[in-house]
Design a protein around this motif. Sequence first.
Motif, mmCIF file in Angstrom:
data_model
loop_
_atom_site.group_PDB
_atom_site.id
_atom_site.type_symbol
_atom_site.label_atom_id
_atom_site.label_comp_id
_atom_site.label_asym_id
_atom_site.label_seq_id
_atom_site.Cartn_x
_atom_site.Cartn_y
_atom_site.Cartn_z
ATOM 1 N N UNK A 9 -16.993 -53.708 -57.496
ATOM 2 C CA UNK A 9 -17.556 -54.206 -56.375
ATOM 3 C C UNK A 9 -16.595 -53.648 -55.279
ATOM 4 N N UNK A 10 -16.983 -53.789 -53.971
ATOM 5 C CA UNK A 10 -16.251 -53.420 -52.829
ATOM 6 C C UNK A 10 -14.911 -54.458 -52.742
ATOM 7 N N UNK A 11 -15.336 -55.826 -52.520
ATOM 8 C CA UNK A 11 -14.620 -56.751 -52.186
ATOM 9 C C UNK A 11 -13.312 -57.048 -52.952
ATOM 10 N N UNK A 12 -13.550 -56.863 -54.224
ATOM 11 C CA UNK A 12 -12.629 -56.962 -55.536
ATOM 12 C C UNK A 12 -11.547 -55.793 -55.277
ATOM 13 N N UNK A 13 -12.234 -54.643 -54.986
ATOM 14 C CA UNK A 13 -11.444 -53.383 -54.924
ATOM 15 C C UNK A 13 -10.428 -53.451 -54.023
ATOM 16 N N UNK A 14 -8.835 -53.538 -54.230
ATOM 17 C CA UNK A 14 -7.787 -53.323 -53.233
ATOM 18 C C UNK A 14 -7.561 -51.779 -53.169
ATOM 19 N N UNK A 15 -6.967 -51.500 -51.989
ATOM 20 C CA UNK A 15 -6.301 -50.408 -51.486
ATOM 21 C C UNK A 15 -5.524 -49.809 -52.829
ATOM 22 N N UNK A 16 -4.723 -50.749 -53.239
ATOM 23 C CA UNK A 16 -3.796 -50.450 -54.366
ATOM 24 C C UNK A 16 -4.387 -49.862 -55.621
ATOM 25 N N UNK A 17 -5.461 -50.834 -55.923
ATOM 26 C CA UNK A 17 -6.433 -50.488 -57.077
ATOM 27 C C UNK A 17 -6.832 -48.968 -56.896
ATOM 28 N N UNK A 18 -7.164 -48.587 -55.815
ATOM 29 C CA UNK A 18 -7.908 -47.594 -55.651
ATOM 30 C C UNK A 18 -6.811 -46.039 -55.697
ATOM 31 N N UNK A 19 -5.780 -46.586 -55.081
ATOM 32 C CA UNK A 19 -4.591 -45.416 -55.261
ATOM 33 C C UNK A 19 -4.213 -45.056 -56.702
ATOM 34 N N UNK A 20 -3.888 -46.366 -57.483
ATOM 35 C CA UNK A 20 -3.760 -46.054 -58.883
ATOM 36 C C UNK A 20 -4.829 -45.458 -59.606
ATOM 37 N N UNK A 21 -6.186 -45.840 -59.269
ATOM 38 C CA UNK A 21 -7.019 -45.191 -60.167
ATOM 39 C C UNK A 21 -7.368 -43.855 -59.755
ATOM 40 N N UNK A 22 -7.401 -43.337 -58.564
ATOM 41 C CA UNK A 22 -7.570 -42.217 -57.939
ATOM 42 C C UNK A 22 -6.420 -41.200 -58.293
ATOM 43 N N UNK A 23 -5.121 -41.770 -58.588
ATOM 44 C CA UNK A 23 -3.894 -41.026 -58.827
ATOM 45 C C UNK A 23 -3.394 -40.274 -57.658
ATOM 46 N N UNK A 24 -3.448 -40.789 -56.321
ATOM 47 C CA UNK A 24 -3.005 -40.202 -55.407
ATOM 48 C C UNK A 24 -2.099 -41.253 -54.662
ATOM 49 N N UNK A 25 -1.207 -40.751 -53.229
ATOM 50 C CA UNK A 25 -0.588 -41.526 -52.474
ATOM 51 C C UNK A 25 -1.326 -41.985 -51.458
ATOM 52 N N UNK A 26 -0.909 -43.352 -51.277
ATOM 53 C CA UNK A 26 -1.506 -43.943 -49.868
ATOM 54 C C UNK A 26 -1.877 -43.240 -48.736
ATOM 55 N N UNK A 27 -0.938 -42.407 -48.260
ATOM 56 C CA UNK A 27 -1.110 -41.678 -47.194
ATOM 57 C C UNK A 27 -2.171 -40.449 -47.343
ATOM 58 N N UNK A 28 -2.279 -39.917 -48.549
ATOM 59 C CA UNK A 28 -3.301 -39.071 -48.646
ATOM 60 C C UNK A 28 -4.666 -39.670 -49.079
ATOM 61 N N UNK A 29 -4.790 -40.886 -49.331
ATOM 62 C CA UNK A 29 -5.857 -41.594 -49.534
ATOM 63 C C UNK A 29 -6.294 -41.709 -47.897
ATOM 64 N N UNK A 30 -5.568 -42.297 -47.081
ATOM 65 C CA UNK A 30 -5.979 -42.324 -45.691
ATOM 66 C C UNK A 30 -6.116 -41.027 -44.860
ATOM 67 N N UNK A 31 -5.071 -39.897 -45.176
ATOM 68 C CA UNK A 31 -5.364 -38.745 -44.517
ATOM 69 C C UNK A 31 -6.779 -38.129 -44.957
#
Length: 191
Positions: free
Chosen positions: A24-46
């Motif tokens: 779900x949207x609310x339960x998924x944190x940015x850290x969860x996304x970074x770990x799952x996607x296997x990319x850096x935080x900056x890459x995600x935002x960029x």
Amino acid sequence: MARSKEFDVETVLTKAMMLFWSQGYEKTSMQDLIESMGIHRRSLYDTYGNKQTLFLKALERYLERLKTRVPDMTDSSTPVKPIIRRLFELAIIREEDEPKGCLLINTAIEIAIHEENIGQLVRNQFEKNEKLLEALVKRGQSTGEISSQMDSAVLAHYLHNAWSGLRVTVKTTDDLEKLYSIVDSTLRLLD
């Protein structure tokens, strides 16, 4: 000179889609996304912007993925009832790696009312689904395959509501006999 991406944008978007779908949207944190996607935080935002923009892209990816599983509805020689049945069955049948349920329905329940642009995407897709069902019903009524006792728009609204409900129910049971009996009962209304 711009650096090239060190990851495949489409692959990591699919990973985000799967995470939002399962958590779900609310339960998924940015850290969860970074770990799952296997990319850096900056890459995600960029690459994707903020969490909401990424979610909208993931939801659009989900809808594109669904289109590949839907039967060809443009072939007027194909009977309508099996097409409608297939749409309902797609709510039950899932790939091994897919979470239960439907990301669109999950989104409608969880956040569409709180986030206007997400809500608009959900409403637009629901409207498209109803128009698709109405076109199928009209075609079936014109060939005598579907009863003409009920207005095609009203029947499309009913079918869409039943289809949405089925996509919620699949999250609560693994009882395939029960799920297919719901489809059978719903589609008897077309006779």
